[in-house]
Design a protein around this motif. Structure first.
Motif, PDB file in Angstrom:
ATOM      1  N   MET A  54      37.316  24.610  26.833  1.00  0.00           N
ATOM      2  CA  MET A  54      36.512  25.750  25.702  1.00  0.00           C
ATOM      3  C   MET A  54      37.448  26.266  24.442  1.00  0.00           C
ATOM      4  O   MET A  54      38.260  26.425  24.642  1.00  0.00           O
ATOM      5  CB  MET A  54      36.432  27.340  26.871  1.00  0.00           C
ATOM      6  N   LYS A  55      36.927  26.771  23.976  1.00  0.00           N
ATOM      7  CA  LYS A  55      36.934  27.080  22.013  1.00  0.00           C
ATOM      8  C   LYS A  55      36.951  28.749  22.403  1.00  0.00           C
ATOM      9  O   LYS A  55      36.052  29.398  22.552  1.00  0.00           O
ATOM     10  CB  LYS A  55      35.997  26.912  20.863  1.00  0.00           C
ATOM     11  N   VAL A  56      38.521  29.116  21.939  1.00  0.00           N
ATOM     12  CA  VAL A  56      38.194  30.859  22.002  1.00  0.00           C
ATOM     13  C   VAL A  56      38.753  31.207  20.675  1.00  0.00           C
ATOM     14  O   VAL A  56      39.546  30.614  20.535  1.00  0.00           O
ATOM     15  CB  VAL A  56      39.207  31.837  23.399  1.00  0.00           C
ATOM     16  N   LEU A  57      38.109  32.001  20.613  1.00  0.00           N
ATOM     17  CA  LEU A  57      38.798  32.976  19.157  1.00  0.00           C
ATOM     18  C   LEU A  57      39.030  33.993  19.048  1.00  0.00           C
ATOM     19  O   LEU A  57      38.914  35.194  19.934  1.00  0.00           O
ATOM     20  CB  LEU A  57      37.247  33.027  18.278  1.00  0.00           C
ATOM     21  N   ILE A  58      40.768  34.462  18.233  1.00  0.00           N
ATOM     22  CA  ILE A  58      40.407  35.678  19.067  1.00  0.00           C
ATOM     23  C   ILE A  58      41.047  36.522  17.234  1.00  0.00           C
ATOM     24  O   ILE A  58      42.089  36.078  16.448  1.00  0.00           O
ATOM     25  CB  ILE A  58      41.926  35.677  19.370  1.00  0.00           C
ATOM     26  N   PRO A  59      40.131  37.205  16.491  1.00  0.00           N
ATOM     27  CA  PRO A  59      41.050  37.779  15.843  1.00  0.00           C
ATOM     28  C   PRO A  59      41.684  39.032  15.923  1.00  0.00           C
ATOM     29  O   PRO A  59      42.476  39.227  17.038  1.00  0.00           O
ATOM     30  CB  PRO A  59      39.487  38.732  15.937  1.00  0.00           C
ATOM     31  N   VAL A  60      43.158  38.659  14.891  1.00  0.00           N
ATOM     32  CA  VAL A  60      43.954  39.151  14.791  1.00  0.00           C
ATOM     33  C   VAL A  60      44.813  40.118  13.358  1.00  0.00           C
ATOM     34  O   VAL A  60      44.372  39.282  12.063  1.00  0.00           O
ATOM     35  CB  VAL A  60      45.961  38.837  14.603  1.00  0.00           C
ATOM     36  N   ASP A  61      45.658  41.361  13.458  1.00  0.00           N
ATOM     37  CA  ASP A  61      46.187  41.965  12.573  1.00  0.00           C
ATOM     38  C   ASP A  61      47.609  41.602  12.785  1.00  0.00           C
ATOM     39  O   ASP A  61      47.988  42.048  13.180  1.00  0.00           O
ATOM     40  CB  ASP A  61      44.925  43.076  11.997  1.00  0.00           C
ATOM     41  N   GLU A  62      47.778  42.600  11.379  1.00  0.00           N
ATOM     42  CA  GLU A  62      49.385  43.672  12.374  1.00  0.00           C
ATOM     43  C   GLU A  62      50.133  44.709  13.139  1.00  0.00           C
ATOM     44  O   GLU A  62      50.746  44.633  13.420  1.00  0.00           O
ATOM     45  CB  GLU A  62      49.967  43.803  10.191  1.00  0.00           C
TER      46      GLU A  62
ATOM     47  N   GLN B  53      44.009  28.760  29.567  1.00  0.00           N
ATOM     48  CA  GLN B  53      43.672  26.971  30.244  1.00  0.00           C
ATOM     49  C   GLN B  53      44.344  26.488  29.641  1.00  0.00           C
ATOM     50  O   GLN B  53      43.590  25.913  28.083  1.00  0.00           O
ATOM     51  CB  GLN B  53      41.956  26.549  30.756  1.00  0.00           C
ATOM     52  N   ASP B  54      44.851  25.522  29.856  1.00  0.00           N
ATOM     53  CA  ASP B  54      45.560  24.583  29.287  1.00  0.00           C
ATOM     54  C   ASP B  54      44.356  23.340  28.293  1.00  0.00           C
ATOM     55  O   ASP B  54      45.103  23.232  27.429  1.00  0.00           O
ATOM     56  CB  ASP B  54      46.243  22.769  30.739  1.00  0.00           C
ATOM     57  N   ASP B  55      43.263  23.399  28.295  1.00  0.00           N
ATOM     58  CA  ASP B  55      42.816  22.753  27.853  1.00  0.00           C
ATOM     59  C   ASP B  55      41.967  23.018  27.444  1.00  0.00           C
ATOM     60  O   ASP B  55      41.081  22.999  25.747  1.00  0.00           O
ATOM     61  CB  ASP B  55      41.510  21.849  28.324  1.00  0.00           C
ATOM     62  N   ASN B  56      42.314  24.313  26.259  1.00  0.00           N
ATOM     63  CA  ASN B  56      41.861  25.732  25.829  1.00  0.00           C
ATOM     64  C   ASN B  56      41.741  24.993  24.433  1.00  0.00           C
ATOM     65  O   ASN B  56      42.934  24.817  24.336  1.00  0.00           O
ATOM     66  CB  ASN B  56      41.385  27.212  26.349  1.00  0.00           C
ATOM     67  N   GLU B  57      41.009  25.231  23.168  1.00  0.00           N
ATOM     68  CA  GLU B  57      41.464  25.295  21.987  1.00  0.00           C
ATOM     69  C   GLU B  57      41.598  27.214  22.067  1.00  0.00           C
ATOM     70  O   GLU B  57      40.554  27.102  22.014  1.00  0.00           O
ATOM     71  CB  GLU B  57      40.365  24.618  21.248  1.00  0.00           C
ATOM     72  N   VAL B  58      42.617  27.743  21.081  1.00  0.00           N
ATOM     73  CA  VAL B  58      42.352  28.335  20.122  1.00  0.00           C
ATOM     74  C   VAL B  58      42.276  29.204  18.510  1.00  0.00           C
ATOM     75  O   VAL B  58      43.024  28.260  18.059  1.00  0.00           O
ATOM     76  CB  VAL B  58      43.298  29.228  20.660  1.00  0.00           C
ATOM     77  N   VAL B  59      41.241  29.824  18.364  1.00  0.00           N
ATOM     78  CA  VAL B  59      41.548  29.883  17.290  1.00  0.00           C
ATOM     79  C   VAL B  59      41.510  31.277  16.611  1.00  0.00           C
ATOM     80  O   VAL B  59      40.815  32.078  17.021  1.00  0.00           O
ATOM     81  CB  VAL B  59      40.069  29.750  16.976  1.00  0.00           C
ATOM     82  N   VAL B  60      42.991  31.319  16.113  1.00  0.00           N
ATOM     83  CA  VAL B  60      42.838  32.208  15.649  1.00  0.00           C
ATOM     84  C   VAL B  60      42.272  32.647  14.037  1.00  0.00           C
ATOM     85  O   VAL B  60      43.285  32.524  13.517  1.00  0.00           O
ATOM     86  CB  VAL B  60      45.320  32.467  15.992  1.00  0.00           C
ATOM     87  N   VAL B  61      42.591  34.029  13.990  1.00  0.00           N
ATOM     88  CA  VAL B  61      41.669  34.372  12.395  1.00  0.00           C
ATOM     89  C   VAL B  61      41.971  35.880  11.962  1.00  0.00           C
ATOM     90  O   VAL B  61      42.120  37.180  12.629  1.00  0.00           O
ATOM     91  CB  VAL B  61      39.885  33.948  12.962  1.00  0.00           C
ATOM     92  N   HIS B  62      42.666  35.857  10.880  1.00  0.00           N
ATOM     93  CA  HIS B  62      42.748  36.917   9.871  1.00  0.00           C
ATOM     94  C   HIS B  62      42.131  37.370   8.869  1.00  0.00           C
ATOM     95  O   HIS B  62      42.234  36.207   7.531  1.00  0.00           O
ATOM     96  CB  HIS B  62      44.700  37.691  10.364  1.00  0.00           C
ATOM     97  N   MET B  63      41.797  38.264   8.920  1.00  0.00           N
ATOM     98  CA  MET B  63      40.680  37.589   7.008  1.00  0.00           C
ATOM     99  C   MET B  63      41.666  39.293   6.648  1.00  0.00           C
ATOM    100  O   MET B  63      40.668  41.172   7.030  1.00  0.00           O
ATOM    101  CB  MET B  63      38.922  38.241   7.680  1.00  0.00           C
ATOM    102  N   ALA B  64      42.192  39.572   5.845  1.00  0.00           N
ATOM    103  CA  ALA B  64      43.106  40.264   5.433  1.00  0.00           C
ATOM    104  C   ALA B  64      42.042  40.715   4.117  1.00  0.00           C
ATOM    105  O   ALA B  64      41.547  40.520   3.174  1.00  0.00           O
ATOM    106  CB  ALA B  64      44.395  40.100   4.392  1.00  0.00           C
TER     107      ALA B  64
ATOM    108  N   GLY C  70      52.962  25.286  23.651  1.00  0.00           N
ATOM    109  CA  GLY C  70      52.163  24.123  23.636  1.00  0.00           C
ATOM    110  C   GLY C  70      50.602  24.501  23.221  1.00  0.00           C
ATOM    111  O   GLY C  70      49.969  24.104  24.091  1.00  0.00           O
ATOM    112  N   VAL C  71      50.081  25.204  22.474  1.00  0.00           N
ATOM    113  CA  VAL C  71      49.001  25.516  23.070  1.00  0.00           C
ATOM    114  C   VAL C  71      48.074  25.258  22.058  1.00  0.00           C
ATOM    115  O   VAL C  71      48.248  25.194  20.564  1.00  0.00           O
ATOM    116  CB  VAL C  71      48.448  26.389  23.017  1.00  0.00           C
ATOM    117  N   LYS C  72      47.472  24.426  22.086  1.00  0.00           N
ATOM    118  CA  LYS C  72      46.307  23.626  20.721  1.00  0.00           C
ATOM    119  C   LYS C  72      45.539  24.435  20.528  1.00  0.00           C
ATOM    120  O   LYS C  72      44.560  25.415  20.685  1.00  0.00           O
ATOM    121  CB  LYS C  72      44.981  22.708  21.832  1.00  0.00           C
ATOM    122  N   HIS C  73      45.071  24.543  19.026  1.00  0.00           N
ATOM    123  CA  HIS C  73      45.087  25.898  17.864  1.00  0.00           C
ATOM    124  C   HIS C  73      44.627  25.267  16.813  1.00  0.00           C
ATOM    125  O   HIS C  73      45.032  24.394  16.108  1.00  0.00           O
ATOM    126  CB  HIS C  73      46.306  26.666  17.780  1.00  0.00           C
ATOM    127  N   LYS C  74      43.959  26.221  16.495  1.00  0.00           N
ATOM    128  CA  LYS C  74      43.579  26.122  14.751  1.00  0.00           C
ATOM    129  C   LYS C  74      43.746  27.356  14.458  1.00  0.00           C
ATOM    130  O   LYS C  74      43.544  28.777  14.986  1.00  0.00           O
ATOM    131  CB  LYS C  74      42.136  25.974  14.365  1.00  0.00           C
TER     132      LYS C  74
END
Length: 149
Positions: free
Chosen positions: A1-9, A26-37, A84-88
């Protein structure tokens, strides 16, 4: 599963990020972390016909903003690598509303789920200004978890 998490400060964004890692990841998840400043506002003021020193000032303003974005990116990448999280990552200065940029990444990356923190704004402020979490909730077609942590 691909999960997106938007973040800021904010602490709220960090807590939502940590909540996901603790309770949903879950170990096979990919996390996409996004910050649009928000790209810094740079007024165009000319002195006569010459914009004296403006290029240097503009460069300095943009460089300062970019350094801030990079520091935030390093913070979240370090947390992901430690676990050890797979991420973008998509961390950038954005010329527009940050929530709109996040929605574009949701669509581009074809994520399965979004985890977003709630800012905890009061009703009046939220009604007038809106919120990133509210915008995302109403503009994506994937399950979205709003963490009011």
């Amino acid at each position: 599963m691909k999960v997106l998490i938007p973040v800021d400060e904010s602490k709220i964004a960090e807590k939502a990020f940590e909540w996901y890692l603790q309770y949903m990841h879950q170990d096979d998840n990919e996390v996409v972390v996004v910050h649009m400043a928000l790209q810094p506002y740079i007024p165009l003021i000319a002195q006569g016909d010459v914009m004296t020193g403006r290029n240097e000032q503009i460069s300095a303003i943009l460089e300062t903003a970019q350094v801030k974005v990079e520091k935030l990116k390093e913070k979240f990448v370090q947390k992901l690598k430690e676990r050890g999280v797979k991420h973008k990552t998509f961390f950038q200065l954005y010329d527009g509303q940050p929530a709109s940029g996040v929605v574009k990444v949701v669509q581009k990356e074809k994520v399965d789920c979004v985890i977003v923190g709630s800012r905890g704004m009061g009703k009046i402020r939220r009604t007038i200004l809106g919120s990133v979490s509210n915008y995302i909730l109403h503009h994506v077609s994937v399950p979205t978890v709003v963490c009011p942590v």
